[in-house]
Write an enzyme that holds these catalytic residues in place. Structure first.
Site, PDB file in Angstrom:
ATOM      1  N   SER A  93       0.935  -1.117  -0.178  1.00  0.00           N
ATOM      2  CA  SER A  93       0.141   0.110   0.064  1.00  0.00           C
ATOM      3  C   SER A  93       0.801   1.312  -0.050  1.00  0.00           C
ATOM      4  O   SER A  93       1.979   1.136   0.387  1.00  0.00           O
ATOM      5  CB  SER A  93      -0.873   0.023   1.223  1.00  0.00           C
ATOM      6  OG  SER A  93      -1.644   1.146   1.569  1.00  0.00           O
TER       7      SER A  93
ATOM      8  N   TYR B 182      -1.392  -0.472  10.792  1.00  0.00           N
ATOM      9  CA  TYR B 182      -1.279  -1.070   9.484  1.00  0.00           C
ATOM     10  C   TYR B 182      -0.282  -0.512   8.427  1.00  0.00           C
ATOM     11  O   TYR B 182       0.469  -1.189   7.474  1.00  0.00           O
ATOM     12  CB  TYR B 182      -2.594  -0.402   8.555  1.00  0.00           C
ATOM     13  CG  TYR B 182      -2.753  -0.649   7.212  1.00  0.00           C
ATOM     14  CD1 TYR B 182      -3.292  -2.032   6.847  1.00  0.00           C
ATOM     15  CD2 TYR B 182      -2.608   0.354   6.315  1.00  0.00           C
ATOM     16  CE1 TYR B 182      -3.452  -2.425   5.647  1.00  0.00           C
ATOM     17  CE2 TYR B 182      -3.011  -0.105   5.056  1.00  0.00           C
ATOM     18  CZ  TYR B 182      -3.415  -1.351   4.402  1.00  0.00           C
ATOM     19  OH  TYR B 182      -3.400  -1.509   3.276  1.00  0.00           O
TER      20      TYR B 182
END
Length: 167
Positions: A142, A155
């Site tokens: 990501s 995350y």
């Protein structure tokens, strides 16, 4: 890469990017997809859609934060046709202040986003590399792995690991 009639694993396939990659591989590129995710009902919907459009897909409900489920996925990849490739996409997140995430939730995030990625890569890559077919692994990270984002510190940290592990 030529995916036609070759086996490809896609994790995190019940929604989002994983679902779209599974459909694309099966329908446009003719891969025999093994779609893995936690939500069995969404996997069945994916399977019905792909099969109705002429694609080949098997589904396996598994929580990759659980070692026994991870073992089952590795076992499924060893059965049948040799694995040509894998899209390691499964991930979970937490949106909020870092101190609102319970320790158990953080551990589950680490097991899903980091441990399962490493374990699958280490289990699957040797056979893929030994094959003359030329397949490979795709580790999905990501932008959060490159630059922190507010309210997703844990995350972002797990995705930074994936970026560096895959480098």
């Amino acid at each position: 890469m030529d995916f036609r009639n070759r086996s490809v694993l896609v994790t995190g396939a019940s929604s989002g990017l994983g679902r779209e990659m599974a459909k694309l591989l099966a329908l446009r590129y003719g891969a025999h997809v093994l779609a893995v995710a936690r939500r069995a009902s969404r996997l069945e919907e994916l399977k019905q859609e792909v099969v109705a459009e002429g694609g080949t897909i098997r589904v396996l409900s598994a929580d990759l934060s659980e070692p026994a489920d991870l073992d089952r996925v590795i076992g499924e990849c060893a059965n049948g046709d040799p694995l040509y490739g894998a899209v390691l996409n499964a991930a979970v997140t937490h949106f909020g202040h870092y101190d609102e995430l319970a320790w158990s939730g953080f551990e589950a995030m680490l097991r899903t986003n980091v441990t399962s990625t490493v374990r699958l890569a280490m289990a699957l890559l040797p056979a893929i590399e030994r094959s003359d077919a030329g397949g490979g692994l795709l580790l999905v990270s990501s932008m959060a792995g490159l630059s922190p984002i507010p309210y997703q510190a844990a995350y972002a940290g797990t995705k930074a690991f994936v970026v560096n592990f895959g480098a």
